[in-house]
Design an enzyme around this catalytic site. Sequence first.
Site, short mmCIF file in Angstrom:
data_model
loop_
_atom_site.label_atom_id
_atom_site.label_comp_id
_atom_site.label_asym_id
_atom_site.label_seq_id
_atom_site.Cartn_x
_atom_site.Cartn_y
_atom_site.Cartn_z
NE ARG A 236 32.99 58.56 21.46
CZ ARG A 236 33.70 58.86 20.36
NH1 ARG A 236 33.43 59.95 19.67
NH2 ARG A 236 34.65 58.06 19.95
CG HIS A 284 29.63 60.06 15.64
ND1 HIS A 284 29.57 59.42 16.84
CD2 HIS A 284 30.95 60.33 15.46
CE1 HIS A 284 30.77 59.30 17.37
NE2 HIS A 284 31.63 59.85 16.53
P1 NDP Z 1 42.97 64.12 23.60
O1 NDP Z 1 43.14 62.99 24.54
O2 NDP Z 1 44.13 64.52 22.77
O3 NDP Z 1 42.49 65.42 24.39
C1 NDP Z 1 41.53 65.38 25.39
C2 NDP Z 1 41.49 66.73 26.09
O4 NDP Z 1 40.42 66.72 27.03
C3 NDP Z 1 42.78 67.05 26.85
O5 NDP Z 1 43.10 68.41 26.72
C4 NDP Z 1 42.39 66.72 28.30
O6 NDP Z 1 43.10 67.47 29.27
C5 NDP Z 1 40.93 67.15 28.29
N1 NDP Z 1 40.21 66.53 29.40
C6 NDP Z 1 40.01 65.20 29.63
N2 NDP Z 1 39.34 65.02 30.77
C7 NDP Z 1 39.13 66.25 31.29
C8 NDP Z 1 38.50 66.73 32.47
N3 NDP Z 1 37.97 65.90 33.38
N4 NDP Z 1 38.48 68.06 32.68
C9 NDP Z 1 39.04 68.91 31.80
N5 NDP Z 1 39.64 68.52 30.65
C10 NDP Z 1 39.69 67.20 30.41
O7 NDP Z 1 41.72 63.76 22.68
P2 NDP Z 1 41.40 64.26 21.19
O8 NDP Z 1 41.55 65.72 21.16
O9 NDP Z 1 42.16 63.46 20.20
O10 NDP Z 1 39.87 63.81 21.05
C11 NDP Z 1 38.87 64.29 21.92
C12 NDP Z 1 37.57 63.53 21.72
O11 NDP Z 1 36.95 63.89 20.50
C13 NDP Z 1 37.70 62.01 21.60
O12 NDP Z 1 37.85 61.40 22.86
C14 NDP Z 1 36.39 61.62 20.94
O13 NDP Z 1 35.41 61.36 21.92
C15 NDP Z 1 36.01 62.88 20.15
N6 NDP Z 1 36.05 62.65 18.70
C16 NDP Z 1 34.88 62.80 17.98
C17 NDP Z 1 34.89 62.64 16.61
C18 NDP Z 1 33.67 62.88 15.81
O14 NDP Z 1 33.66 62.61 14.61
N7 NDP Z 1 32.62 63.42 16.39
C19 NDP Z 1 36.11 62.29 15.89
C20 NDP Z 1 37.27 62.15 16.74
C21 NDP Z 1 37.22 62.33 18.09
P3 NDP Z 1 44.69 67.29 29.45
O15 NDP Z 1 45.29 67.91 28.19
O16 NDP Z 1 45.00 68.09 30.64
O17 NDP Z 1 44.96 65.83 29.55
C1 OXD Z 2 36.45 58.97 16.88
C2 OXD Z 2 35.14 59.19 16.26
O1 OXD Z 2 36.50 58.82 18.10
O2 OXD Z 2 35.05 59.14 15.01
O3 OXD Z 2 37.46 58.97 16.16
O4 OXD Z 2 34.17 59.44 16.96
#
Ligand code: NDP
Ligand code: OXD
Length: 321
Positions: A236, A284
């Site tokens: 993000r 994005h």
């Molecule tokens: P998940 O919830 O599956 O994974 C999030 C990861 O981030 C986990 O490993 C979590 O740790 C880690 N995390 C969260 N907070 C912290 C912190 N404070 N310190 C360290 N690690 C942290 O999310 P996704 O993988 O499905 O998606 C991730 C992000 O990708 C979404 O939230 C979205 O913002 C972005 N996204 C962007 C897209 C785009 O087109 N640009 C499309 C889709 C998503 P833990 O495993 O220990 O909980």
């Molecule tokens: C999502 C994105 O969060 O597209 O899925 O950014």
Amino acid sequence: MHKGTLALLIHGGTENWSPVRWKRRFDEACHDRRVWLLPDAGCDPSEIRYAAVWKPYPGELAGFPNLRVIFNLGAGVDALIADATLPKVPLVRVSVGDLTDRMTEYVVLHVLMHHRQELYLRASQREKIWAPKYQWPAAAISVGIMGLGTLGSNAARALRHLGFRVSGWSRNPKQLDGVSCFHGNEQLDNFLERTDILVCLLPLTPETRRILNRRVFVTLNRSSPMGAPVLINAGRGGLQNESDILQCLDDGTLGAASLDVFAQEPLPAESAFWTHPKVVLTPHNAADTDPDEISKYVARQIERFEAGGALENVVDPARGY
Ligand code: NDP
Ligand code: OXD
């Protein structure tokens, strides 16, 4: 059992978010339940049991008194969580193979782009310069992934398969074959110090806001074969300190950046990112959510829920993701 009515609230504007296209897909996937595409003056808000949403306006979901579940049509839920009026019902996010594979494509594409010196080669082509530089092997490059969830762990596996050294950083301890795993703030610097290409796939939460800043960039490996470390952010825009990125690109702390997300989207025309020679910018679209896949995913979840089963991929409001 009565099939609860579903409301679709889709605001976003870009081609993939054509509300009419989403409505068609949901009508097919939920063929035996009523689906409203809102706004629609004929819809009685008290009839709505489920809402499938993309960028709903703050306060919009509070208008449905009998809502039971909210389905976000993307993976990131930061905008919803920021809405203080969000009804206190389960919030389900997207976690499906289709979106995950698209993100892995993006990560592999951009890691390879920097690893294979594409910025230099494209500039050389424009100048008609035939001067290939030494080509280091994938195994010489360490890719560090912030966020080892659905998206980060899949990208990590693909990069391992290509021969990169891969490490990852998460909140809680993790184990992933062939990936060096770090967790928590106390292990962040160890993770950064070994990283040549930093990939950010974190959710935006109060803990992660503006985590991509100068302090993090100067801690990255200063002696990589690439000369200077590279940043790839597809999480993000709120995760990044944008003036730090520009300054670090200009003073050589960062060698290049691939950015898919920005603090303000669409990116304003006057942003320096548009024309920066070291920036590869995408609007994005690292991983679109596909209406076919996601309408089926939501329909399956509602069927299971109405049969008394558990919802999957429910967001923890306390964690914010
Ligand atoms: P998940 O919830 O599956 O994974 C999030 C990861 O981030 C986990 O490993 C979590 O740790 C880690 N995390 C969260 N907070 C912290 C912190 N404070 N310190 C360290 N690690 C942290 O999310 P996704 O993988 O499905 O998606 C991730 C992000 O990708 C979404 O939230 C979205 O913002 C972005 N996204 C962007 C897209 C785009 O087109 N640009 C499309 C889709 C998503 P833990 O495993 O220990 O909980
Ligand atoms: C999502 C994105 O969060 O597209 O899925 O950014």
